[in-house]
Scaffold this motif. Sequence first.
Motif, PDB file in Angstrom:
ATOM      1  N   VAL A   1     -19.956 -15.735 -58.115  1.00  0.00           N
ATOM      2  CA  VAL A   1     -20.964 -14.845 -57.818  1.00  0.00           C
ATOM      3  C   VAL A   1     -20.227 -13.526 -57.358  1.00  0.00           C
ATOM      4  O   VAL A   1     -20.460 -12.586 -58.162  1.00  0.00           O
ATOM      5  N   VAL A   2     -19.617 -13.492 -56.344  1.00  0.00           N
ATOM      6  CA  VAL A   2     -18.870 -12.535 -55.828  1.00  0.00           C
ATOM      7  C   VAL A   2     -17.574 -11.998 -57.098  1.00  0.00           C
ATOM      8  O   VAL A   2     -17.573 -10.734 -57.036  1.00  0.00           O
ATOM      9  N   LEU A   3     -17.197 -12.830 -57.706  1.00  0.00           N
ATOM     10  CA  LEU A   3     -16.018 -12.410 -58.828  1.00  0.00           C
ATOM     11  C   LEU A   3     -16.947 -11.424 -59.851  1.00  0.00           C
ATOM     12  O   LEU A   3     -16.265 -10.905 -60.324  1.00  0.00           O
ATOM     13  N   GLY A   4     -17.931 -12.050 -60.136  1.00  0.00           N
ATOM     14  CA  GLY A   4     -18.937 -11.518 -61.275  1.00  0.00           C
ATOM     15  C   GLY A   4     -19.247 -10.072 -60.753  1.00  0.00           C
ATOM     16  O   GLY A   4     -19.206  -8.975 -61.653  1.00  0.00           O
ATOM     17  N   ASP A   5     -19.634  -9.959 -59.429  1.00  0.00           N
ATOM     18  CA  ASP A   5     -19.927  -8.561 -59.005  1.00  0.00           C
ATOM     19  C   ASP A   5     -18.784  -7.583 -58.948  1.00  0.00           C
ATOM     20  O   ASP A   5     -18.809  -6.461 -59.322  1.00  0.00           O
ATOM     21  N   GLN A   6     -17.440  -8.310 -58.700  1.00  0.00           N
ATOM     22  CA  GLN A   6     -16.516  -7.267 -58.539  1.00  0.00           C
ATOM     23  C   GLN A   6     -15.734  -6.850 -60.053  1.00  0.00           C
ATOM     24  O   GLN A   6     -15.035  -5.907 -60.093  1.00  0.00           O
ATOM     25  N   LEU A   7     -16.073  -7.777 -60.740  1.00  0.00           N
ATOM     26  CA  LEU A   7     -15.517  -7.540 -62.095  1.00  0.00           C
ATOM     27  C   LEU A   7     -16.420  -6.789 -62.952  1.00  0.00           C
ATOM     28  O   LEU A   7     -16.055  -6.403 -64.270  1.00  0.00           O
ATOM     29  N   GLY A   8     -17.681  -6.877 -62.692  1.00  0.00           N
ATOM     30  CA  GLY A   8     -18.684  -6.269 -63.431  1.00  0.00           C
ATOM     31  C   GLY A   8     -18.981  -7.133 -64.718  1.00  0.00           C
ATOM     32  O   GLY A   8     -19.371  -6.330 -65.698  1.00  0.00           O
ATOM     33  N   VAL A   9     -18.919  -8.395 -64.373  1.00  0.00           N
ATOM     34  CA  VAL A   9     -19.136  -9.190 -65.579  1.00  0.00           C
ATOM     35  C   VAL A   9     -20.598 -10.200 -65.242  1.00  0.00           C
ATOM     36  O   VAL A   9     -20.786 -10.421 -63.813  1.00  0.00           O
ATOM     37  N   SER A  10     -21.426 -10.651 -66.024  1.00  0.00           N
ATOM     38  CA  SER A  10     -22.619 -11.443 -65.619  1.00  0.00           C
ATOM     39  C   SER A  10     -22.455 -12.520 -64.994  1.00  0.00           C
ATOM     40  O   SER A  10     -21.600 -13.276 -65.440  1.00  0.00           O
ATOM     41  N   VAL A  11     -22.949 -12.739 -63.778  1.00  0.00           N
ATOM     42  CA  VAL A  11     -22.666 -14.216 -63.332  1.00  0.00           C
ATOM     43  C   VAL A  11     -22.977 -15.460 -64.042  1.00  0.00           C
ATOM     44  O   VAL A  11     -22.387 -16.281 -64.107  1.00  0.00           O
ATOM     45  N   GLY A  12     -23.982 -15.084 -64.684  1.00  0.00           N
ATOM     46  CA  GLY A  12     -24.524 -16.234 -65.691  1.00  0.00           C
ATOM     47  C   GLY A  12     -23.433 -16.604 -66.695  1.00  0.00           C
ATOM     48  O   GLY A  12     -22.969 -17.757 -66.884  1.00  0.00           O
ATOM     49  N   ASP A  13     -22.809 -15.441 -67.220  1.00  0.00           N
ATOM     50  CA  ASP A  13     -21.653 -15.687 -68.175  1.00  0.00           C
ATOM     51  C   ASP A  13     -20.380 -16.479 -67.475  1.00  0.00           C
ATOM     52  O   ASP A  13     -19.777 -17.150 -67.954  1.00  0.00           O
ATOM     53  N   LEU A  14     -20.257 -15.903 -66.328  1.00  0.00           N
ATOM     54  CA  LEU A  14     -19.149 -16.607 -65.636  1.00  0.00           C
ATOM     55  C   LEU A  14     -19.570 -18.153 -65.246  1.00  0.00           C
ATOM     56  O   LEU A  14     -18.347 -18.921 -65.194  1.00  0.00           O
ATOM     57  N   PHE A  15     -20.603 -18.211 -64.889  1.00  0.00           N
ATOM     58  CA  PHE A  15     -20.849 -19.524 -64.654  1.00  0.00           C
ATOM     59  C   PHE A  15     -20.722 -20.501 -65.823  1.00  0.00           C
ATOM     60  O   PHE A  15     -20.111 -21.499 -66.017  1.00  0.00           O
ATOM     61  N   LEU A  16     -21.161 -19.919 -66.816  1.00  0.00           N
ATOM     62  CA  LEU A  16     -20.906 -21.028 -68.281  1.00  0.00           C
ATOM     63  C   LEU A  16     -19.428 -20.782 -68.566  1.00  0.00           C
ATOM     64  O   LEU A  16     -18.975 -21.797 -68.948  1.00  0.00           O
ATOM     65  N   GLY A  17     -18.659 -19.800 -68.488  1.00  0.00           N
ATOM     66  CA  GLY A  17     -17.302 -19.808 -68.693  1.00  0.00           C
ATOM     67  C   GLY A  17     -16.519 -20.556 -67.870  1.00  0.00           C
ATOM     68  O   GLY A  17     -15.555 -21.185 -68.390  1.00  0.00           O
ATOM     69  N   ALA A  18     -17.198 -20.838 -66.505  1.00  0.00           N
ATOM     70  CA  ALA A  18     -16.110 -21.679 -65.717  1.00  0.00           C
ATOM     71  C   ALA A  18     -16.540 -23.217 -65.759  1.00  0.00           C
ATOM     72  O   ALA A  18     -15.850 -24.180 -65.345  1.00  0.00           O
ATOM     73  N   MET A  19     -17.587 -23.484 -66.695  1.00  0.00           N
ATOM     74  CA  MET A  19     -17.984 -24.682 -66.755  1.00  0.00           C
ATOM     75  C   MET A  19     -17.109 -25.851 -67.246  1.00  0.00           C
ATOM     76  O   MET A  19     -16.544 -26.698 -66.703  1.00  0.00           O
TER      77      MET A  19
END
Lengths: 442, 224
Positions: free
Chosen positions: A166-184
């Motif tokens: 969540v924090v990473l998404g906020d700092q990178l300006g990437v959607s948290v949903g995408d980060l969740f999917l990408g990290a899966m």
Amino acid sequence: METLLAPLMFVAALAFLLLGYPVAFSFGGTAILFSLLGTVLGEFNPRLWAGMPLRIFGIMDNFTLLAVVYFIFLGSMLQKSGIAEQLLETMGILFGRLRGGLAIAVIVVGSLLAATTGVVAATVIAMGLISLPTMLRYGYNRQLATGVIAASGTLGQIIPPSIVLVVLGDQLGVSVGDLFLGAMIPGLLMTVAFIIHVTILATIRPDLAPALPQEVLEAPGLGRRVVRVMLPPLMLILLILGSIFFGIATPTEAGAVGCVGAIVLAGINRNLSWRTLQEVCEATLRTTSMVIFILIGSQAFSLVFRGLGGDSTVQEFFGLIPGGKYGFLLVTLLLVFILGFFIDFFEIAFIVIPLCVPIAQQLGIDLLWFGILLGANLQTSFLTPPFGFALFYLRNVAPPEVTTGDIYRGAIPFIGVQLLVLGLLILIPDLVYFLPNWAMSP
Amino acid sequence: MSILLRVMRWIHRFNRGVGQLTAWLCVVMVALGAWNVVGRYVGRAIGQSLSSNTLIESQWYLFDLVFLLGATYALQADDFVRVDVLYSRFSPKGKAWANLIGTVLFLLPFCGLVLFHSWDVVASSWVNREMSPDPGGLPRYPIKAMILVSLILLILQGIADVIQNVAIILGQLRLDAPIVTATASIAPSTSELPADPIDPGALGPESTSPEAPTPTPPDPLENL
């Protein structure tokens, strides 16, 4: 002079942190000291501080950060209501018939739970307290037992729904949903790699990780336990992830509903009392404040760092690195790896990542991929002796017969496994992109 | 010194009270967050708006209150992450020195400076009765003023910490347990755990809900 003060500030911050005073305020204090120094030397305009309140307002109406509260609440509720322990017990018995089964249960539960806490210290301590004594009692090798705990405690960092993401998404300006999917897929890959490692080890050296004794396995009521205590929390986490992945809810919304789910689960298990609720709320309050104030301290730090011309220094520094995209990646990952010895995830996310992002963008590095690489890399850093965070915290809760050497040696094979996965992620970026692309396509 | 110690305890107790009261806002936040989601879906189904900017902004405001007012309590409970590579090896007096230096050099100046710079901004927001730009939004000025409250509480706690650490250094205050190191609050304490997680005897239906007594959070000041 301008080029000197900013890097000096960075080094000084690390030195001040060693004093051991809370990180959030150490950053803020370093910022003040260097803005004074800069003002005296004519390198810094003290009026820049007037921007600080705006930065705080920016944090206050940040919708993404709201999710932090919910996921911390969720994680604490699962732990304080005893659901997490019961999950571990049941999985331990279920997998117990396998050699190394208990270790596998720890990996699975660790990755699920860590996901909702995100603070390495908390996860490792919790897992250490719950599972280390059990593994030792059933004859597990000390190095293997501690290695598994430290590794699965750091593993959860990049497994969704982790507040780290969540924090990473906020700092990178990437959607948290995408980060969740990408990290899966990367997260699952690491989990599976750990499990394979343990299984192979337990097959070659059965004495290191014995199966549970018969009387434990044949205890009555296992089926009912699986249905009652194992499936519901698993369902809850899957529902949260599912609703985010399919775009039904934002991470913040899914977190809020997930908290209600966790409260209901605790109620069904008759573990919900005012006392528990109060403890969960207080833990949530304190952890949230801690994280947000590190962000505030880091904002002050970066305000002064930029005011001293640190931005251009960083740009110049990275400009000197040969090899373009991969040279930059290598150096950043290495730097972050070393920083991970000294500071926890949030400090790195709030200070270092904003400095790297513009350069990564210039070089055409996709931020989603970059973020996952940083996460996986940090996770390894936390596990690496002699400085790894996870190892220290495990040391604090391990019984005295477990030596520091045991913990260090136990971690090494898992570091190897993690580096292997990290290498795969660098070579095959599609491991990160596959799910987000697939979710976009229909 | 004894007057100062009394002041210190008073500040501790006051800040803890604020923190414990604020903590309950987390439950409100969960309820409101869930309502906003359910409201959106149910509202769409029945063609009525059950959620509103007011409710969504309230969620923010609660979040702001939680972290702004919770910071002091977290500081007091020693939940703030420290780099404890060296710190964990300091003696209790060494820790007191580290905390004293940190409070005087980092915490107090930082909070003071941010307070100084926030004052005018908040004051002008207050004078103009600043509102949310969105329709149905909440007034902005009260929540902005909470920044000042948060910083003042932190400064108060800083003063208490200075007294406490000076007293420890001077030997006027003995802490039996060394100041708790940076363990995160989510970790369960040992006494909450059942003695034997995988115990064949523990599989009975009545033992699935361990009613272990939950200890109060450790407070080093209680045993003075």
